[in-house]
Design a protein around this motif. Structure first.
Motif, PDB file in Angstrom:
ATOM      1  N   LEU A 239       0.826  -1.212   0.000  1.00 43.39           N
ATOM      2  CA  LEU A 239       0.000   0.000   0.000  1.00 43.39           C
ATOM      3  C   LEU A 239       0.858   1.259   0.000  1.00 43.39           C
ATOM      4  O   LEU A 239       0.486   2.269  -0.612  1.00 43.39           O
ATOM      5  CB  LEU A 239      -0.927  -0.008   1.222  1.00 43.39           C
ATOM      6  CG  LEU A 239      -2.029  -1.075   1.225  1.00 43.39           C
ATOM      7  CD1 LEU A 239      -2.751  -1.092   2.569  1.00 43.39           C
ATOM      8  CD2 LEU A 239      -3.017  -0.818   0.091  1.00 43.39           C
ATOM      9  N   THR A 243      -0.140   3.337  -3.392  1.00 42.85           N
ATOM     10  CA  THR A 243      -1.222   4.292  -3.121  1.00 42.85           C
ATOM     11  C   THR A 243      -0.667   5.535  -2.431  1.00 42.85           C
ATOM     12  O   THR A 243       0.486   5.542  -1.985  1.00 42.85           O
ATOM     13  CB  THR A 243      -2.302   3.682  -2.193  1.00 42.85           C
ATOM     14  OG1 THR A 243      -1.784   3.602  -0.850  1.00 42.85           O
ATOM     15  CG2 THR A 243      -2.709   2.292  -2.650  1.00 42.85           C
ATOM     16  N   THR A 245      -2.385   6.720   0.157  1.00 36.34           N
ATOM     17  CA  THR A 245      -3.109   6.657   1.427  1.00 36.34           C
ATOM     18  C   THR A 245      -2.187   7.070   2.576  1.00 36.34           C
ATOM     19  O   THR A 245      -1.033   6.623   2.623  1.00 36.34           O
ATOM     20  CB  THR A 245      -3.614   5.220   1.680  1.00 36.34           C
ATOM     21  OG1 THR A 245      -4.400   4.796   0.561  1.00 36.34           O
ATOM     22  CG2 THR A 245      -4.447   5.145   2.948  1.00 36.34           C
TER      23      THR A 245
END
Length: 285
Positions: A239, A243, A245
């Protein structure tokens, strides 16, 4: 027979399939189809298998099962004398006198893979004498030496098995263990981002907490916590690199209950912080 790792002092006895010599010690991984019973004549060393490492001192006798991958990871002037026994030749006398259940257990790997007998052990002197007698007989090949070799090899095997240095595993029991472990890991692989624990696994599978923990130790050489954390950290690393995020959200999405635990675990596993990992990995692409 694979004797490239051995300075052979004798050719194979055509009936008992024994070869004696000095083992060549290097840091390469070795796998051979014979039983190896060896004596550290001088020096010391560390023998490493795929699941463990063992410190061996001068005078130690050790056993390695057939088809077991190992190497000498540290050699401190060690000299090792070894006796190799081939159990796979159907024409061998071992097929007649060693029970088939033992031969199958050894050749299929359903057995203790490594064992050590030290000078302090009760049966050490007898084993040492047997090994020296076998080596002398194989080297000198005097009349009827095969009979002496046979007798001493059976004594060695009796000592190892009777005193549980080596054990043959119950294949059915082992199969049940692996099936139980598969049920456990399948559940973890699907739910590692949730708040799971040994109690959760026990309730889900109907197994005890102790048994679940024991299976990880015995069959995977790790702990339940380490297994779950590796899955969570691998997901977090993915992740971080794929991403945008925020890191605090990635921690929660990966199964960590707070950012401090996540940062600490990530640093221990990847030897860097999550933010530095994200920056470094993105620069690589």
């Amino acid at each position: 027979m694979s004797f490239d790792f051995l300075r052979s002092a004798s050719t194979s006895n055509s009936t008992f399939r024994v070869v004696c010599g000095e083992m060549v010690l290097d840091d390469r991984w070795n796998v051979h189809s014979e039983v190896a019973i060896a004596l550290v004549r001088t020096g010391s060393m560390t023998l490493e298998t795929t699941t463990n490492s063992y410190s061996l001192q001068q005078g130690d006798i050790y056993f390695i099962s057939p088809n077991q991958k190992y190497r000498i990871s540290e050699n401190r002037n060690a000299v090792v004398d070894v006796v190799l026994l081939n159990l796979s030749n159907p024409a061998s006398v071992t097929q007649e006198y060693i029970p088939q259940s033992i031969i199958r257990g050894l050749t299929t790997g359903n057995c203790t893979h490594f064992a050590k007998v030290t000078p302090d052990d009760a049966f050490y002197a007898e084993m040492l004498n047997d090994l020296r007698t076998v080596t002398k007989a194989e080297n000198e090949k005097f009349d009827f030496f095969q009979l002496l070799v046979h007798g001493k090899m059976y004594e060695i095997f009796y000592i190892l098995f009777a005193n549980k240095y080596i054990e043959i595993f119950d294949v059915e029991t082992q199969g049940k263990k692996y099936r139980a472990l598969r049920r456990i890991t399948e559940y973890i692989n699907e739910n590692f981002c949730e708040n799971i624990s040994l109690d959760t696994i026990a309730q889900t599978t109907g197994l005890s907490r102790y048994y679940v923990s024991h299976l990880f130790k015995e069959l995977m050489n790790t702990t339940f916590v380490n297994y779950v954390n590796e899955l969570r950290l691998t997901r977090a690393a993915m992740l971080l690199t794929t991403t945008d995020t925020p890191i605090i959200e990635i921690a929660g999405m990966s199964g960590f209950n707070n950012i401090s635990n996540f940062n600490r675990a990530f640093k221990m596993y990847y030897d860097t912080t999550p933010s530095k990992y994200r920056k470094t990995e993105r620069q690589t692409f």
